[in-house]
Design a protein around this motif. Structure first.
Motif, PDB file in Angstrom:
ATOM      1  N   ASN A  36       0.846  -1.193   0.000  1.00 12.14           N
ATOM      2  CA  ASN A  36       0.000   0.000   0.000  1.00 12.14           C
ATOM      3  C   ASN A  36       0.881   1.242   0.000  1.00 12.14           C
ATOM      4  OD1 ASN A  36      -1.740   2.125   0.482  1.00 12.14           O
ATOM      5  ND2 ASN A  36      -2.820   1.138   2.160  1.00 12.14           N
ATOM      6  N   GLN A  37       0.843   1.980  -1.087  1.00 14.24           N
ATOM      7  CA  GLN A  37       1.712   3.146  -1.262  1.00 14.24           C
ATOM      8  C   GLN A  37       1.507   4.197  -0.186  1.00 14.24           C
ATOM      9  OE1 GLN A  37       2.098   4.588  -5.262  1.00 14.24           O
ATOM     10  NE2 GLN A  37       2.319   6.719  -4.630  1.00 14.24           N
ATOM     11  N   ASN A  38       0.322   4.260   0.415  1.00 17.67           N
ATOM     12  CA  ASN A  38       0.003   5.317   1.375  1.00 17.67           C
ATOM     13  C   ASN A  38       0.448   5.004   2.806  1.00 17.67           C
ATOM     14  OD1 ASN A  38      -1.357   6.910  -0.595  1.00 17.67           O
ATOM     15  ND2 ASN A  38      -3.103   5.514  -0.450  1.00 17.67           N
ATOM     16  N   THR A  39       0.967   3.796   3.029  1.00 21.24           N
ATOM     17  CA  THR A  39       1.368   3.401   4.384  1.00 21.24           C
ATOM     18  C   THR A  39       2.581   4.205   4.855  1.00 21.24           C
ATOM     19  OG1 THR A  39       0.534   1.153   4.114  1.00 21.24           O
ATOM     20  CG2 THR A  39       2.217   1.493   5.801  1.00 21.24           C
ATOM     21  N   LEU A  40       2.551   4.628   6.108  1.00 20.56           N
ATOM     22  CA  LEU A  40       3.708   5.270   6.749  1.00 20.56           C
ATOM     23  C   LEU A  40       3.613   5.007   8.244  1.00 20.56           C
ATOM     24  CD1 LEU A  40       6.257   6.989   6.398  1.00 20.56           C
ATOM     25  CD2 LEU A  40       4.852   9.019   6.779  1.00 20.56           C
ATOM     26  N   ALA A  41       4.699   4.469   8.813  1.00 23.10           N
ATOM     27  CA  ALA A  41       4.694   4.116  10.235  1.00 23.10           C
ATOM     28  C   ALA A  41       6.088   4.298  10.815  1.00 23.10           C
ATOM     29  CB  ALA A  41       4.242   2.667  10.413  1.00 23.10           C
ATOM     30  N   VAL A  42       6.143   4.466  12.133  1.00 28.75           N
ATOM     31  CA  VAL A  42       7.427   4.652  12.816  1.00 28.75           C
ATOM     32  C   VAL A  42       7.360   4.062  14.214  1.00 28.75           C
ATOM     33  CG1 VAL A  42       6.762   6.938  13.696  1.00 28.75           C
ATOM     34  CG2 VAL A  42       9.189   6.362  13.498  1.00 28.75           C
ATOM     35  N   ALA A  43       8.487   3.542  14.685  1.00 30.71           N
ATOM     36  CA  ALA A  43       8.658   3.156  16.085  1.00 30.71           C
ATOM     37  C   ALA A  43      10.008   3.674  16.550  1.00 30.71           C
ATOM     38  CB  ALA A  43       8.578   1.638  16.251  1.00 30.71           C
ATOM     39  N   VAL A  44      10.063   4.086  17.804  1.00 28.17           N
ATOM     40  CA  VAL A  44      11.294   4.611  18.401  1.00 28.17           C
ATOM     41  C   VAL A  44      11.539   3.862  19.698  1.00 28.17           C
ATOM     42  CG1 VAL A  44      12.422   6.645  19.384  1.00 28.17           C
ATOM     43  CG2 VAL A  44      10.917   6.893  17.407  1.00 28.17           C
TER      44      VAL A  44
END
Length: 309
Positions: A36-44
């Motif tokens: 899915n081109q629209n996916t964006l996620a982050v973990a720190v």
């Protein structure tokens, strides 16, 4: 503080998510084309029991070129720095990650660095093991230790898809075999290499891996040394100079965080003596880096003053 941190990360994702429309998923590997081109996620991960995250941070994706960092560390641990760098160089390149040009124009014909495909193939060849299954099990064990996640494995469908479309990598490998950089059965090497690239993680796993590399190679669970400090230093140096393909110089200027990307859209970041960052955004720019992921790291670096420069 937890709410504040995650709220800030969510705001940053919302601010940069618009850039996903300017990218393109890696459809030259058929199994990656469905992302899915629209996916964006982050973990720190900051070394405590808390992993801050935003977006679809538990969505699985394959390491792809992020695995180059980890095989380099394991190869140096297997053979020592001197031997590894007799097979692969230490210099950045402005050429695309899958280019054969420098192999042809340089003598000896060894790859310029371990972060391009030719260099990664040369390094993968060095991993100890009687066959590709032994090699992949050793690498998986290493990654499970780094991440603290004993369930990590590789995606068989992605590995098969990459193996069947790996003609350019075969060409690089056969060229290096002709010039004595690698030896043995190229198909065995490609089997291991494609499985290596198909190892699946999520953003939380990447953040923990990034944290271990950032903090001298020590486990967050018991402070045990998983990677020797000298090896962690070498790996982070390559992440700065070569980790974002031929956009590494601009990335160092704008972001200044040791990082490595992969064409699945993953990015691992290691802030020395600080945090580990895991990002997933499958829409890529023309260099093969997550287009919104790069913008997100730039925003994080500015907000939290993470640049090492």
């Amino acid at each position: 503080m937890l709410c504040q941190y995650e709220t800030e990360l969510t705001h940053m994702i919302n601010d940069v998510k618009k850039f996903t429309k300017d990218g393109k998923v890696a459809d030259y590997i058929p199994a990656l084309a469905t992302a899915n081109q629209n996916t964006l996620a982050v973990a720190v991960f900051d070394g405590t029991d808390t992993c801050f995250s935003a977006g679809q941070s538990r969505e699985k994706f394959t390491l792809q070129s992020i695995s180059k960092v980890l095989t380099l560390a394991l190869a140096i641990m297997d053979h020592g720095e001197e031997y590894v760098f007799s097979k692969v160089g230490m210099e950045p390149t402005g050429d695309p990650f899958n280019s054969i040009i420098k192999l042809e124009s340089h003598a000896p014909s060894k790859p310029l660095n371990p972060m391009i495909n030719a260099g990664a193939l040369a390094v993968s060849h060095l991993i100890k093991g009687a066959n590709s299954e032994e090699k992949i099990e050793r690498l998986l064990h290493f990654i499970r230790m780094l991440s603290g996640n004993q369930t990590i494995s590789y995606n068989l469908a992605v590995a098969k898809s990459e193996f069947e479309t790996a003609d350019l990598n075969r060409s690089l490998a056969y060229f290096m075999k002709q010039h004595g950089i690698i030896e043995g059965d190229i198909e065995v090497l490609l089997d291991f290499y494609t499985k290596q690239c198909a190892i699946e993680t999520d953003c939380h796993d990447l953040a923990r891996i990034g944290y271990v590399l950032a903090n001298g190679g020590k486990s967050t669970l018991n402070n045990e040394e998983i990677v020797p400090m000298s090896v962690a230093r070498i790996v982070k140096t390559f992440m700065v100079t070569c980790g974002m393909y031929n956009a590494s110089g601009e990335f160092a200027m704008k972001v200044g965080i040791p990082a490595k990307s992969g064409v699945s859209g993953g990015i691992v970041g290691s802030v020395p003596n600080g945090m580990g960052i895991g990002i997933y955004g499958p829409a890529l720019d023309d260099k093969g880096n997550s287009i919104a992921g790069m913008k997100l790291l730039e925003a994080m670096s500015s907000k939290y003053q993470l640049s090492i420069f």
